[in-house]
Structures are given as C-alpha cells and as structure tokens.
Design a protein around this motif. Sequence first.
Motif, PDB file in Angstrom:
ATOM      1  N   GLN A  69       0.857  -1.193   0.000  1.00  0.00           N
ATOM      2  CA  GLN A  69       0.000   0.000   0.000  1.00  0.00           C
ATOM      3  C   GLN A  69       0.884   1.232   0.000  1.00  0.00           C
ATOM      4  O   GLN A  69       1.800   1.357   0.816  1.00  0.00           O
ATOM      5  CB  GLN A  69      -0.897  -0.025   1.251  1.00  0.00           C
ATOM      6  CG  GLN A  69      -1.874   1.137   1.330  1.00  0.00           C
ATOM      7  CD  GLN A  69      -2.844   0.982   2.495  1.00  0.00           C
ATOM      8  OE1 GLN A  69      -2.993  -0.097   3.075  1.00  0.00           O
ATOM      9  NE2 GLN A  69      -3.501   2.056   2.856  1.00  0.00           N
ATOM     10  N   ALA A  72       1.472   8.180   1.472  1.00  0.00           N
ATOM     11  CA  ALA A  72       2.005   9.500   1.134  1.00  0.00           C
ATOM     12  C   ALA A  72       2.885  10.009   2.261  1.00  0.00           C
ATOM     13  O   ALA A  72       2.646   9.718   3.444  1.00  0.00           O
ATOM     14  CB  ALA A  72       0.864  10.478   0.865  1.00  0.00           C
ATOM     15  N   ASN A  73       3.887  10.766   1.920  1.00  0.00           N
ATOM     16  CA  ASN A  73       4.807  11.293   2.923  1.00  0.00           C
ATOM     17  C   ASN A  73       4.055  12.115   3.980  1.00  0.00           C
ATOM     18  O   ASN A  73       3.193  12.937   3.661  1.00  0.00           O
ATOM     19  CB  ASN A  73       5.845  12.187   2.243  1.00  0.00           C
ATOM     20  CG  ASN A  73       6.927  12.615   3.206  1.00  0.00           C
ATOM     21  OD1 ASN A  73       7.693  11.788   3.677  1.00  0.00           O
ATOM     22  ND2 ASN A  73       6.982  13.900   3.510  1.00  0.00           N
ATOM     23  N   THR A  75       1.713  11.437   6.048  1.00  0.00           N
ATOM     24  CA  THR A  75       0.256  11.311   6.088  1.00  0.00           C
ATOM     25  C   THR A  75      -0.143   9.992   6.760  1.00  0.00           C
ATOM     26  O   THR A  75       0.125   8.915   6.228  1.00  0.00           O
ATOM     27  CB  THR A  75      -0.340  11.352   4.670  1.00  0.00           C
ATOM     28  OG1 THR A  75       0.092  12.545   4.017  1.00  0.00           O
ATOM     29  CG2 THR A  75      -1.849  11.312   4.712  1.00  0.00           C
ATOM     30  N   SER A  76      -0.771  10.090   7.930  1.00  0.00           N
ATOM     31  CA  SER A  76      -1.253   8.884   8.604  1.00  0.00           C
ATOM     32  C   SER A  76      -2.311   8.217   7.736  1.00  0.00           C
ATOM     33  O   SER A  76      -3.333   8.834   7.424  1.00  0.00           O
ATOM     34  CB  SER A  76      -1.856   9.234   9.971  1.00  0.00           C
ATOM     35  OG  SER A  76      -0.861   9.660  10.864  1.00  0.00           O
ATOM     36  N   THR A  77      -2.055   6.984   7.378  1.00  0.00           N
ATOM     37  CA  THR A  77      -2.926   6.314   6.417  1.00  0.00           C
ATOM     38  C   THR A  77      -3.400   4.979   6.975  1.00  0.00           C
ATOM     39  O   THR A  77      -2.596   4.174   7.458  1.00  0.00           O
ATOM     40  CB  THR A  77      -2.176   6.090   5.089  1.00  0.00           C
ATOM     41  OG1 THR A  77      -1.749   7.350   4.592  1.00  0.00           O
ATOM     42  CG2 THR A  77      -3.059   5.410   4.063  1.00  0.00           C
ATOM     43  N   LYS A  78      -4.709   4.772   6.891  1.00  0.00           N
ATOM     44  CA  LYS A  78      -5.266   3.516   7.384  1.00  0.00           C
ATOM     45  C   LYS A  78      -4.782   2.352   6.509  1.00  0.00           C
ATOM     46  O   LYS A  78      -4.824   2.439   5.277  1.00  0.00           O
ATOM     47  CB  LYS A  78      -6.788   3.547   7.374  1.00  0.00           C
ATOM     48  CG  LYS A  78      -7.414   2.339   8.068  1.00  0.00           C
ATOM     49  CD  LYS A  78      -8.868   2.120   7.704  1.00  0.00           C
ATOM     50  CE  LYS A  78      -9.725   3.281   8.055  1.00  0.00           C
ATOM     51  NZ  LYS A  78     -11.176   2.973   7.827  1.00  0.00           N
ATOM     52  N   ILE A  79      -4.342   1.306   7.164  1.00  0.00           N
ATOM     53  CA  ILE A  79      -3.898   0.130   6.436  1.00  0.00           C
ATOM     54  C   ILE A  79      -5.122  -0.688   6.010  1.00  0.00           C
ATOM     55  O   ILE A  79      -5.995  -0.985   6.828  1.00  0.00           O
ATOM     56  CB  ILE A  79      -2.967  -0.735   7.304  1.00  0.00           C
ATOM     57  CG1 ILE A  79      -1.673   0.041   7.609  1.00  0.00           C
ATOM     58  CG2 ILE A  79      -2.657  -2.045   6.619  1.00  0.00           C
ATOM     59  CD1 ILE A  79      -0.824   0.329   6.389  1.00  0.00           C
ATOM     60  N   ALA A  80      -5.155  -1.042   4.756  1.00  0.00           N
ATOM     61  CA  ALA A  80      -6.252  -1.854   4.228  1.00  0.00           C
ATOM     62  C   ALA A  80      -5.978  -3.332   4.537  1.00  0.00           C
ATOM     63  O   ALA A  80      -5.346  -4.035   3.746  1.00  0.00           O
ATOM     64  CB  ALA A  80      -6.398  -1.623   2.735  1.00  0.00           C
ATOM     65  N   TYR A 129      -5.533   3.038  16.154  1.00  0.00           N
ATOM     66  CA  TYR A 129      -6.559   4.081  16.251  1.00  0.00           C
ATOM     67  C   TYR A 129      -7.830   3.493  16.858  1.00  0.00           C
ATOM     68  O   TYR A 129      -8.216   2.372  16.534  1.00  0.00           O
ATOM     69  CB  TYR A 129      -6.886   4.633  14.867  1.00  0.00           C
ATOM     70  CG  TYR A 129      -5.973   5.745  14.397  1.00  0.00           C
ATOM     71  CD1 TYR A 129      -4.586   5.609  14.428  1.00  0.00           C
ATOM     72  CD2 TYR A 129      -6.505   6.938  13.916  1.00  0.00           C
ATOM     73  CE1 TYR A 129      -3.752   6.629  13.982  1.00  0.00           C
ATOM     74  CE2 TYR A 129      -5.678   7.962  13.468  1.00  0.00           C
ATOM     75  CZ  TYR A 129      -4.305   7.808  13.501  1.00  0.00           C
ATOM     76  OH  TYR A 129      -3.498   8.818  13.063  1.00  0.00           O
ATOM     77  N   GLY A 132     -11.335   6.364  15.124  1.00  0.00           N
ATOM     78  CA  GLY A 132     -10.839   7.391  14.221  1.00  0.00           C
ATOM     79  C   GLY A 132      -9.745   8.279  14.760  1.00  0.00           C
ATOM     80  O   GLY A 132      -9.258   9.151  14.035  1.00  0.00           O
ATOM     81  N   TYR A 168      -3.033   2.270  11.523  1.00  0.00           N
ATOM     82  CA  TYR A 168      -2.574   3.355  10.660  1.00  0.00           C
ATOM     83  C   TYR A 168      -1.053   3.328  10.554  1.00  0.00           C
ATOM     84  O   TYR A 168      -0.359   2.936  11.502  1.00  0.00           O
ATOM     85  CB  TYR A 168      -3.020   4.716  11.208  1.00  0.00           C
ATOM     86  CG  TYR A 168      -4.418   5.116  10.786  1.00  0.00           C
ATOM     87  CD1 TYR A 168      -5.527   4.465  11.312  1.00  0.00           C
ATOM     88  CD2 TYR A 168      -4.629   6.136   9.875  1.00  0.00           C
ATOM     89  CE1 TYR A 168      -6.805   4.821  10.935  1.00  0.00           C
ATOM     90  CE2 TYR A 168      -5.907   6.515   9.496  1.00  0.00           C
ATOM     91  CZ  TYR A 168      -6.997   5.856  10.020  1.00  0.00           C
ATOM     92  OH  TYR A 168      -8.263   6.211   9.638  1.00  0.00           O
ATOM     93  N   LEU A 170       2.441   5.654   9.236  1.00  0.00           N
ATOM     94  CA  LEU A 170       2.963   6.989   8.928  1.00  0.00           C
ATOM     95  C   LEU A 170       4.434   6.851   8.592  1.00  0.00           C
ATOM     96  O   LEU A 170       5.167   6.132   9.288  1.00  0.00           O
ATOM     97  CB  LEU A 170       2.765   7.916  10.134  1.00  0.00           C
ATOM     98  CG  LEU A 170       3.316   9.343  10.023  1.00  0.00           C
ATOM     99  CD1 LEU A 170       2.639  10.106   8.890  1.00  0.00           C
ATOM    100  CD2 LEU A 170       3.110  10.097  11.334  1.00  0.00           C
ATOM    101  N   SER A 176       6.372   9.605  -1.311  1.00  0.00           N
ATOM    102  CA  SER A 176       5.491   8.471  -1.033  1.00  0.00           C
ATOM    103  C   SER A 176       6.293   7.170  -1.053  1.00  0.00           C
ATOM    104  O   SER A 176       7.221   7.022  -1.857  1.00  0.00           O
ATOM    105  CB  SER A 176       4.367   8.399  -2.069  1.00  0.00           C
ATOM    106  OG  SER A 176       3.542   9.532  -1.990  1.00  0.00           O
TER     107      SER A 176
END
Lengths: 197, 62
Positions: A69, A72-73, A75-80, A129, A132, A168, A170, A176
């Motif tokens: 996955q 982005a640099n 940016t906390s991103t939810k893992i799918a 998290y 949210g 999440y 980061l 990215s």
Amino acid sequence: MSKLRLTGSTSGFTELTAPAVAGSNTLTLPTGNGSSGQVLSTNGSGALSFVDRMTAAGPSFRAYASSNQSIANGTSTKIALNAEDWDTASCFDSATNYRFTPNIAGYYQINAAITWGGFSGTYVLASIYKNGSEDARGTLIAAIPSGTTVVASSLVNLNGSSDYVELYALQVSGTSNSTAAFSRLAVWMSGFLARPA
Amino acid sequence: MTLYEQIIAIYPELADQQQLFINGTIALQNDSDGRGDYIRAWNHPTLPEPTADQLAALEVTP
C-alpha cells in the motif's frame, strides 16, 4: 466446636474449619453435583449454587494486508487489512472499513506490525486508532534501514457495540513509499478479549 | 501532487521540519475510503492552515 473433620474410610481426613471470630454464617450447599468445570457461587446470603466459571471467550481475529500500500509522505494512512486468518465472531471488516468492532464490551489486547518496503526514511510509525483517533502509538524509528518492521501493542477498552480499532501507518521520507507485501507476515493486526468489562 | 507536497509548495520552510508531521503539530490523514488525504489537525504556532482556495490552486493526487 470450630472444626468439622471427615475421616477417610482408610486413612486421613478432610477438615472444615471456622474462622477464629466466626460470626453467624450459614452456607447451604446446592442440590446436585453441578457440571464439569463449574464453581460454587454465593448469592450473598449463604445459598451456594454451581455456576459456569467466567472465561474470556470473546471475539478474536487476525487480519493482514494481501498487497502493498502506498503511503504519502507525512500522512497517517489507514492500512487496508483486506484478508483474514480468522475472525471468530465476524467482528472484523476486511472488505470496506478494515476495522475491528467487537460485540462484547471489555478490554482487548491489540497487536500489530507494519513492514516497510525497500526504502530508507527518516521516520516510520505504526499506530492503533480507536474510533478514528490515535489511541496508542507503537514503534517510532528514525533513520530506518530498508525493510524495517515496526510494531504496536495496546490494551484498548471497547464498548462492545460502536467502538472500533484500526491500524494506521505513517512515514516521513520526503516522498510516497509503500508497505511491504509478502504474504501474511508483513502487515497485520490481531486482537482478543482479555477481560470482559 | 499529494497533500503533503501541496503544503510544502505553500510553505517551503516546512520541508526541513519533518518532525512536525510526526508529533501532531500538523496531522495529515487518509482513511483509505477513497476520499484521499486531508488535514486532520493543524497546530502550527505561526503558520496558518492553508485555505481551501490555496490547496485547490494546486493539483491533488489522492
């Protein structure tokens, strides 16, 4: 008399002893022998009954990401987490929201790991998290070598209806970058009910 | 251009302050729901949060 001694038919004895300051208490045994694994419980007035021993037989799951996955640099991103090893009570959504929403209130032990792809960055982080918002921050590593794995682990109080947990990621490397993907080993989260509420 | 890159384009000085994106001063988030990156929190003591117009003027790649 402060003791009741039951003598064995061949030898020895079993003895019931009253406290030194005994008060006035009466314990009434239940009828029957109960079932395997049951324990005696009092109603507070001395009436004993056989009850099931409380166990943490709540929901448990292990989910993982079946593919890498892009994150982005900065940016906390939810893992799918789109695949499951198990999900005992169907409380993990691996199709849409990638979250665990248990159906029993209590304290859940949540563990997770994120393995990063082949890049060297300044920071990488794994966070658990709740509803949210970041609830527990795991490993934060600066100046990571390529292929680093970071972990997160926390006990999370969930209400058994609407509360949920997610994983999440980061990373800060200036651009990215992707998580790694090599089967179920690389990026995963698991959890179980440690103690009912 | 990602949201992070947009912010750096608006505030180039932040490129040398990567820790701000880790410690919660500037929190960018993506909930993997198809809506892309967004600013969850902006707590920078001197730089104001970029406006929607500022961001819209730059290309976005979710």
